[in-house]
Design a protein around this motif. Sequence first.
Motif, PDB file in Angstrom:
ATOM      1  N   MET A 151       1.013  -1.341   0.025  1.00 54.96           N
ATOM      2  CA  MET A 151      -0.176  -0.391  -0.231  1.00 54.96           C
ATOM      3  C   MET A 151       0.977   0.701  -0.121  1.00 54.96           C
ATOM      4  O   MET A 151       2.140   1.560  -0.297  1.00 54.96           O
ATOM      5  CB  MET A 151      -1.261   0.366   0.716  1.00 54.96           C
ATOM      6  CG  MET A 151      -0.223  -0.417   2.648  1.00 54.96           C
ATOM      7  SD  MET A 151      -1.335  -0.088   4.092  1.00 54.96           S
ATOM      8  CE  MET A 151      -2.062   0.942   3.416  1.00 54.96           C
ATOM      9  N   CYS A 152       0.103   2.501  -0.105  1.00 50.39           N
ATOM     10  CA  CYS A 152       1.135   3.957  -1.035  1.00 50.39           C
ATOM     11  C   CYS A 152       0.016   4.519   0.569  1.00 50.39           C
ATOM     12  O   CYS A 152      -0.925   5.122  -0.084  1.00 50.39           O
ATOM     13  CB  CYS A 152       1.433   3.965  -1.602  1.00 50.39           C
ATOM     14  SG  CYS A 152       2.290   5.202  -1.859  1.00 50.39           S
ATOM     15  N   SER A 153       0.469   5.322   1.214  1.00 53.00           N
ATOM     16  CA  SER A 153      -0.944   5.698   2.250  1.00 53.00           C
ATOM     17  C   SER A 153      -0.013   6.390   3.198  1.00 53.00           C
ATOM     18  O   SER A 153       0.786   6.846   3.225  1.00 53.00           O
ATOM     19  CB  SER A 153      -1.081   4.692   3.243  1.00 53.00           C
ATOM     20  OG  SER A 153      -0.925   4.838   4.663  1.00 53.00           O
ATOM     21  N   TRP A 154      -0.801   7.573   3.295  1.00 59.34           N
ATOM     22  CA  TRP A 154       0.138   9.022   4.383  1.00 59.34           C
ATOM     23  C   TRP A 154      -0.774   8.506   5.792  1.00 59.34           C
ATOM     24  O   TRP A 154      -0.846   9.348   6.651  1.00 59.34           O
ATOM     25  CB  TRP A 154      -0.615  10.397   4.510  1.00 59.34           C
ATOM     26  CG  TRP A 154      -2.034   9.584   3.307  1.00 59.34           C
ATOM     27  CD1 TRP A 154      -3.567  10.020   5.093  1.00 59.34           C
ATOM     28  CD2 TRP A 154      -2.984   9.068   2.307  1.00 59.34           C
ATOM     29  NE1 TRP A 154      -5.024   9.556   3.917  1.00 59.34           N
ATOM     30  CE2 TRP A 154      -4.616   9.600   2.621  1.00 59.34           C
ATOM     31  CE3 TRP A 154      -2.709   9.178   1.331  1.00 59.34           C
ATOM     32  CZ2 TRP A 154      -5.760   9.267   1.376  1.00 59.34           C
ATOM     33  CZ3 TRP A 154      -4.167   8.646   0.075  1.00 59.34           C
ATOM     34  CH2 TRP A 154      -5.185   8.724   0.691  1.00 59.34           C
ATOM     35  N   TYR A 184       5.601   4.082  11.024  1.00 61.98           N
ATOM     36  CA  TYR A 184       4.362   4.031   9.549  1.00 61.98           C
ATOM     37  C   TYR A 184       5.015   3.154   8.664  1.00 61.98           C
ATOM     38  O   TYR A 184       6.138   3.331   8.801  1.00 61.98           O
ATOM     39  CB  TYR A 184       4.439   5.433   8.599  1.00 61.98           C
ATOM     40  CG  TYR A 184       4.816   6.499   8.077  1.00 61.98           C
ATOM     41  CD1 TYR A 184       6.041   7.246   8.463  1.00 61.98           C
ATOM     42  CD2 TYR A 184       4.956   5.774   6.605  1.00 61.98           C
ATOM     43  CE1 TYR A 184       7.294   8.275   8.124  1.00 61.98           C
ATOM     44  CE2 TYR A 184       6.718   6.685   6.122  1.00 61.98           C
ATOM     45  CZ  TYR A 184       7.204   7.718   6.699  1.00 61.98           C
ATOM     46  OH  TYR A 184       8.289   8.603   6.146  1.00 61.98           O
ATOM     47  N   ASP A 207       5.055   1.720   4.765  1.00 60.29           N
ATOM     48  CA  ASP A 207       4.820   1.547   3.895  1.00 60.29           C
ATOM     49  C   ASP A 207       6.153   1.669   2.786  1.00 60.29           C
ATOM     50  O   ASP A 207       6.969   1.333   3.042  1.00 60.29           O
ATOM     51  CB  ASP A 207       4.274   3.616   3.627  1.00 60.29           C
ATOM     52  CG  ASP A 207       3.448   3.780   2.537  1.00 60.29           C
ATOM     53  OD1 ASP A 207       3.029   3.057   1.359  1.00 60.29           O
ATOM     54  OD2 ASP A 207       3.319   4.532   2.977  1.00 60.29           O
ATOM     55  N   HIS A 208       5.867   2.237   1.280  1.00 63.99           N
ATOM     56  CA  HIS A 208       7.141   2.683   0.528  1.00 63.99           C
ATOM     57  C   HIS A 208       7.926   2.650   1.649  1.00 63.99           C
ATOM     58  O   HIS A 208       7.292   3.874   1.994  1.00 63.99           O
ATOM     59  CB  HIS A 208       7.162   2.619  -0.576  1.00 63.99           C
ATOM     60  CG  HIS A 208       5.804   1.951  -1.015  1.00 63.99           C
ATOM     61  ND1 HIS A 208       5.179   0.151  -1.100  1.00 63.99           N
ATOM     62  CD2 HIS A 208       4.656   2.525  -1.252  1.00 63.99           C
ATOM     63  CE1 HIS A 208       4.477  -0.352  -1.646  1.00 63.99           C
ATOM     64  NE2 HIS A 208       3.645   1.058  -2.271  1.00 63.99           N
ATOM     65  N   PRO A 209       9.356   2.443   1.545  1.00 63.03           N
ATOM     66  CA  PRO A 209      10.883   3.199   1.879  1.00 63.03           C
ATOM     67  C   PRO A 209      10.810   4.213   0.332  1.00 63.03           C
ATOM     68  O   PRO A 209      11.125   3.911  -0.690  1.00 63.03           O
ATOM     69  CB  PRO A 209      11.660   2.169   1.904  1.00 63.03           C
ATOM     70  CG  PRO A 209      11.022   1.223   1.591  1.00 63.03           C
ATOM     71  CD  PRO A 209       9.964   1.183   1.167  1.00 63.03           C
ATOM     72  N   PHE A 210      11.658   5.173   0.196  1.00 60.98           N
ATOM     73  CA  PHE A 210      12.136   6.092  -0.565  1.00 60.98           C
ATOM     74  C   PHE A 210      13.803   4.893  -0.656  1.00 60.98           C
ATOM     75  O   PHE A 210      13.755   5.532  -1.700  1.00 60.98           O
ATOM     76  CB  PHE A 210      12.493   7.265   0.643  1.00 60.98           C
ATOM     77  CG  PHE A 210      12.855   8.153  -0.524  1.00 60.98           C
ATOM     78  CD1 PHE A 210      11.680   9.252  -1.557  1.00 60.98           C
ATOM     79  CD2 PHE A 210      14.645   8.136  -1.475  1.00 60.98           C
ATOM     80  CE1 PHE A 210      12.337  10.275  -2.485  1.00 60.98           C
ATOM     81  CE2 PHE A 210      14.759   9.615  -1.724  1.00 60.98           C
ATOM     82  CZ  PHE A 210      14.045  10.087  -2.278  1.00 60.98           C
ATOM     83  N   LYS A 211      14.631   4.871   0.600  1.00 62.36           N
ATOM     84  CA  LYS A 211      16.051   4.146   0.081  1.00 62.36           C
ATOM     85  C   LYS A 211      15.865   3.063   0.537  1.00 62.36           C
ATOM     86  O   LYS A 211      16.686   2.411  -0.983  1.00 62.36           O
ATOM     87  CB  LYS A 211      16.533   5.187   0.675  1.00 62.36           C
ATOM     88  CG  LYS A 211      18.398   5.135   0.703  1.00 62.36           C
ATOM     89  CD  LYS A 211      18.569   5.403  -0.554  1.00 62.36           C
ATOM     90  CE  LYS A 211      20.182   4.680  -1.180  1.00 62.36           C
ATOM     91  NZ  LYS A 211      20.139   4.963  -1.991  1.00 62.36           N
ATOM     92  N   ALA A 212      15.313   2.147   1.269  1.00 63.77           N
ATOM     93  CA  ALA A 212      16.253   0.796   1.831  1.00 63.77           C
ATOM     94  C   ALA A 212      15.125  -0.195   0.319  1.00 63.77           C
ATOM     95  O   ALA A 212      13.936   0.194  -0.379  1.00 63.77           O
ATOM     96  CB  ALA A 212      15.404   0.462   3.303  1.00 63.77           C
ATOM     97  N   PRO A 213      15.575  -0.405  -0.268  1.00 62.61           N
ATOM     98  CA  PRO A 213      15.580  -2.046  -1.249  1.00 62.61           C
ATOM     99  C   PRO A 213      14.615  -2.454  -0.439  1.00 62.61           C
ATOM    100  O   PRO A 213      14.622  -3.964  -0.553  1.00 62.61           O
ATOM    101  CB  PRO A 213      16.914  -2.491  -1.503  1.00 62.61           C
ATOM    102  CG  PRO A 213      17.476  -2.779  -0.232  1.00 62.61           C
ATOM    103  CD  PRO A 213      17.617  -1.124   0.576  1.00 62.61           C
ATOM    104  N   MET A 214      13.533  -2.241  -0.340  1.00 58.86           N
ATOM    105  CA  MET A 214      12.324  -3.156   0.291  1.00 58.86           C
ATOM    106  C   MET A 214      11.194  -2.817  -0.399  1.00 58.86           C
ATOM    107  O   MET A 214      11.427  -1.688  -0.609  1.00 58.86           O
ATOM    108  CB  MET A 214      12.351  -3.271   1.775  1.00 58.86           C
ATOM    109  CG  MET A 214      13.328  -3.358   2.430  1.00 58.86           C
ATOM    110  SD  MET A 214      13.446  -2.960   4.233  1.00 58.86           S
ATOM    111  CE  MET A 214      15.162  -3.432   5.079  1.00 58.86           C
ATOM    112  N   ASP A 215      10.251  -3.640  -0.368  1.00 61.94           N
ATOM    113  CA  ASP A 215       8.788  -2.892  -1.363  1.00 61.94           C
ATOM    114  C   ASP A 215       8.313  -2.399   0.131  1.00 61.94           C
ATOM    115  O   ASP A 215       7.263  -1.723  -0.337  1.00 61.94           O
ATOM    116  CB  ASP A 215       8.169  -4.339  -1.038  1.00 61.94           C
ATOM    117  CG  ASP A 215       8.075  -5.310  -2.343  1.00 61.94           C
ATOM    118  OD1 ASP A 215       8.825  -4.455  -3.805  1.00 61.94           O
ATOM    119  OD2 ASP A 215       8.842  -6.604  -2.361  1.00 61.94           O
TER     120      ASP A 215
END
Lengths: 249, 93
Positions: B1-4, B30, B32-40
């Motif tokens: 997901m990608c949420s606020w 939170y 959610d999708h990280p900005f940097k870490a190579p994880m979903d």
Amino acid sequence: MNTPYQGLMAETVTHTGANGDLISAYFARPLGAGPYPNVIVVHHMPGWDDATKEITRRFAYYGYNAVCPNLHHREGPGEPDDVAAVSRAAGGVPDDRFVGDAAGAMEFLRSLPYSNGKVGIIGFCSGGRQSYLAAGRIPELDAAVDCWGGRVIATPDQLTARQPVAPIDYTSDINCPLLGIFGNDDQSPTPEDVNRTEEELKRHGKDYEFHRYDGAGHGFFEVDRPGYRPVQATEAWGEVRKFFGRHLA
Amino acid sequence: MCSWIVETAAMSGVAKGPDGWIDINQANVYFDHPFKAPMDHALIIDFVRDPERPNGRVAIEISAESARRLVESINRALTTGEAVHVLGEATHA
């Protein structure tokens, strides 16, 4: 042999957004006289990041003028990850502000001397939700692509002052063809969410096509993440190109 | 997901980033999708000076398993600390 020339340029520009604000945007275009079709690329919640800018350049490579507005411009200035953190803490990008920014991006693209006047929109993740929202709220768009947008459907407790209406409630207003790309292992949206969205599009007689991929979850286009699924992503990118090719030419 | 969706906690303390120490007044937490870490997806904590401005942030993006281990470590460290100190909002001794 006569090899076609391929070249593109990419740069940061500004264009008018919601409330007449000037916002930053990443813009990429083929280096030719055109006229070229146009695409708005909507970044996801983590921000105006490298991956989304790469997708913007990819559209230029495919022969589109492409612009990716910085939806977190007003939370800056600062690095994209820092301003995304501010936006998230504040409750995300307000829907009305997004619609104004997307409409501004559309006008920017239409104003280009090498534009053919047709504008599509594509978004990923929260940007997929925003793409669906734009399809319902910006009647001048010519095509929209929702890539795994979560919360197109929202329960009452998920609605906020910044996101007061679920995008699915604008389905009757959608005025352009819609393409949906989804992974069947996704948890947001789930396959059941996608079914409900499809039922709503059918009920209103909308021009849409959904492509759902087994063995793929959320964000399966992202080449630098474990969820990348090269076979499904390549096939789905082909669908995106065919869809925009049909509706923006 | 990608949420606020964000959990927040008021903070009293400091954190060190590349530019030195900054006061920390809030933690935004939170998944959610990280900005940097190579994880979903990742458990993300933004320790921020001012939640309304991007003028000071120390961020971590860690796996869910890492986050659970971190929670356990914090709780163990607090238990150990409580054995020898009176813990409060600001313990300086």
